[in-house]
Design a protein around this motif. Structure first.
Motif, short mmCIF file in Angstrom:
data_model
loop_
_atom_site.label_atom_id
_atom_site.label_comp_id
_atom_site.label_asym_id
_atom_site.label_seq_id
_atom_site.Cartn_x
_atom_site.Cartn_y
_atom_site.Cartn_z
N ALA A 22 25.88 30.98 49.42
CA ALA A 22 27.14 30.26 49.16
C ALA A 22 27.46 30.26 47.67
CB ALA A 22 27.05 28.83 49.69
N SER A 23 26.43 30.13 46.84
CA SER A 23 26.64 30.15 45.39
C SER A 23 27.15 31.52 44.94
CB SER A 23 25.33 29.82 44.67
OG SER A 23 25.47 29.98 43.28
N LEU A 24 26.56 32.59 45.48
CA LEU A 24 26.99 33.94 45.12
C LEU A 24 28.44 34.17 45.55
CD1 LEU A 24 26.35 36.73 43.96
CD2 LEU A 24 25.54 37.38 46.25
N THR A 25 28.77 33.76 46.76
CA THR A 25 30.14 33.91 47.25
C THR A 25 31.12 33.14 46.39
OG1 THR A 25 29.36 34.25 49.51
CG2 THR A 25 31.65 33.55 49.25
N ALA A 26 30.78 31.92 46.02
CA ALA A 26 31.65 31.10 45.17
C ALA A 26 31.84 31.74 43.80
CB ALA A 26 31.08 29.69 45.02
N LEU A 27 30.76 32.28 43.24
CA LEU A 27 30.83 32.93 41.93
C LEU A 27 31.72 34.17 41.97
CD1 LEU A 27 29.87 33.16 38.98
CD2 LEU A 27 27.88 34.41 39.84
N MET A 28 31.52 35.01 42.98
CA MET A 28 32.34 36.22 43.09
C MET A 28 33.80 35.88 43.35
SD MET A 28 29.87 38.82 45.13
CE MET A 28 28.73 39.83 44.20
N THR A 29 34.06 34.88 44.16
CA THR A 29 35.44 34.45 44.43
C THR A 29 36.09 33.93 43.15
OG1 THR A 29 34.87 33.92 46.72
CG2 THR A 29 36.85 32.88 45.82
N ALA A 30 35.35 33.16 42.38
CA ALA A 30 35.89 32.62 41.12
C ALA A 30 36.17 33.74 40.11
CB ALA A 30 34.91 31.60 40.53
N LEU A 31 35.29 34.73 40.03
CA LEU A 31 35.51 35.85 39.11
C LEU A 31 36.77 36.63 39.48
CD1 LEU A 31 31.90 37.28 38.60
CD2 LEU A 31 33.36 36.20 36.88
N GLN A 32 36.96 36.87 40.77
CA GLN A 32 38.15 37.60 41.20
C GLN A 32 39.42 36.78 40.97
OE1 GLN A 32 37.84 39.44 45.03
NE2 GLN A 32 36.09 40.65 44.42
N ALA A 33 39.36 35.49 41.24
CA ALA A 33 40.53 34.63 41.01
C ALA A 33 40.88 34.58 39.52
CB ALA A 33 40.27 33.23 41.55
N ALA A 34 39.88 34.49 38.67
CA ALA A 34 40.12 34.47 37.22
C ALA A 34 40.76 35.77 36.76
CB ALA A 34 38.81 34.21 36.46
N ALA A 35 40.30 36.89 37.29
CA ALA A 35 40.88 38.18 36.92
C ALA A 35 42.35 38.24 37.35
CB ALA A 35 40.10 39.32 37.57
N GLY A 36 42.65 37.79 38.54
CA GLY A 36 44.03 37.77 39.02
C GLY A 36 44.93 36.90 38.16
N ARG A 37 44.44 35.73 37.78
CA ARG A 37 45.23 34.84 36.90
C ARG A 37 45.47 35.49 35.54
NH1 ARG A 37 41.76 31.08 39.14
NH2 ARG A 37 40.50 31.01 37.25
N SER A 38 44.46 36.14 35.00
CA SER A 38 44.60 36.78 33.69
C SER A 38 45.63 37.91 33.74
CB SER A 38 43.25 37.34 33.22
OG SER A 38 42.34 36.29 32.99
N VAL A 39 45.58 38.75 34.77
CA VAL A 39 46.55 39.83 34.90
C VAL A 39 47.94 39.27 35.11
CG1 VAL A 39 47.27 41.78 36.35
CG2 VAL A 39 44.88 41.57 35.63
N SER A 40 48.07 38.25 35.94
CA SER A 40 49.37 37.63 36.20
C SER A 40 49.98 37.09 34.90
CB SER A 40 49.23 36.51 37.22
OG SER A 40 50.47 35.90 37.47
N ARG A 41 49.16 36.45 34.10
CA ARG A 41 49.63 35.91 32.82
C ARG A 41 50.14 37.03 31.91
NH1 ARG A 41 45.27 33.45 31.51
NH2 ARG A 41 44.43 35.18 30.29
N GLU A 42 49.42 38.16 31.87
CA GLU A 42 49.84 39.28 31.02
C GLU A 42 51.09 39.96 31.55
OE1 GLU A 42 48.65 39.66 28.04
OE2 GLU A 42 47.25 38.04 28.44
#
Length: 159
Positions: A22-42
Motif C-alpha cells: 500500500a505504501s509503494l502504491t501510494a508513493l507511485m500514485t503521488a509521484l505521477q500526480a505531482a508530475a501531472g500537476r507540474s506539466v499542467s502548470r507549465e
C-alpha cells in the motif's frame, strides 16, 4: 538490461517487505500526480491557444504536430504526419508516447521523476497507419532513435 531489471525487482520487493504494498502504491500514485500537476502548470504558463510545428526526416517524410492548450490542459495532435514508410523509420506508438513524456518533462524546471503522470494533463492523437503508429509488420528500428528525436524536436518547436 537484465541485471538492471533484476536489481529493480529485488529493490521493489525489499521496499514492499519493509514498508508494504500500500505504501509503494501510494508513493507511485503521488509521484505521477505531482508530475501531472507540474506539466499542467507549465502548459498554463505557455498560455491558451494553438501552436503547430513541422519538420521532416532525411527521406522527406513529414512529422507534424498541433498543440492546443486550454487552462493547463493540452491536446497533442500528430495528424498530417506521413503515412507508414516502406523503410525502417517508423516509430511505434509507445516510442511516440515516451518522446512526448520527455518533451513535456523538459518544460518543468523542477526536479521530478520522468514518469507517465506527465501525460495526465494532455490527450494524444496519433493517427493509426502513420509513421508514428505503423501497422503490424512495419519496420521500426530506426524509429526508436531518429524518428523519436524528430518527434521531440517538433514538440519543442511547437512549445
Amino acid at each position: 538490461m537484465l541485471a538492471a531489471n533484476g536489481a529493480g525487482t529485488r529493490l521493489l520487493g525489499e521496499y514492499v517487505t519493509e514498508e508494504g504494498a500500500a505504501s509503494l502504491t501510494a508513493l507511485m500514485t503521488a509521484l505521477q500526480a505531482a508530475a501531472g500537476r507540474s506539466v499542467s502548470r507549465e502548459l498554463a504558463r505557455l498560455g491558451d491557444g494553438e501552436r503547430a510545428f513541422e519538420d521532416r526526416l532525411d527521406d522527406g517524410a513529414a512529422i507534424r504536430v498541433r498543440l492546443r492548450i486550454d487552462a493547463g490542459r493540452g491536446e497533442i495532435d500528430f495528424s498530417g504526419s506521413a503515412p507508414a514508410l516502406a523503410g525502417n523509420l517508423n516509430a511505434p506508438r509507445a516510442v511516440v508516447e515516451a518522446a512526448t513524456i520527455y518533451a513535456l518533462r523538459c518544460l518543468v524546471a523542477e526536479r521530478i521523476p520522468l514518469n507517465g503522470g506527465c501525460l495526465a494533463p494532455v490527450s494524444l492523437v496519433v493517427p493509426p497507419g502513420s509513421l508514428l503508429d505503423p501497422p503490424p509488420g512495419a519496420a521500426v528500428v530506426g524509429g526508436n532513435v531518429e524518428t523519436s528525436q524528430r518527434v521531440v524536436d517538433v514538440l519543442l518547436g511547437a512549445m
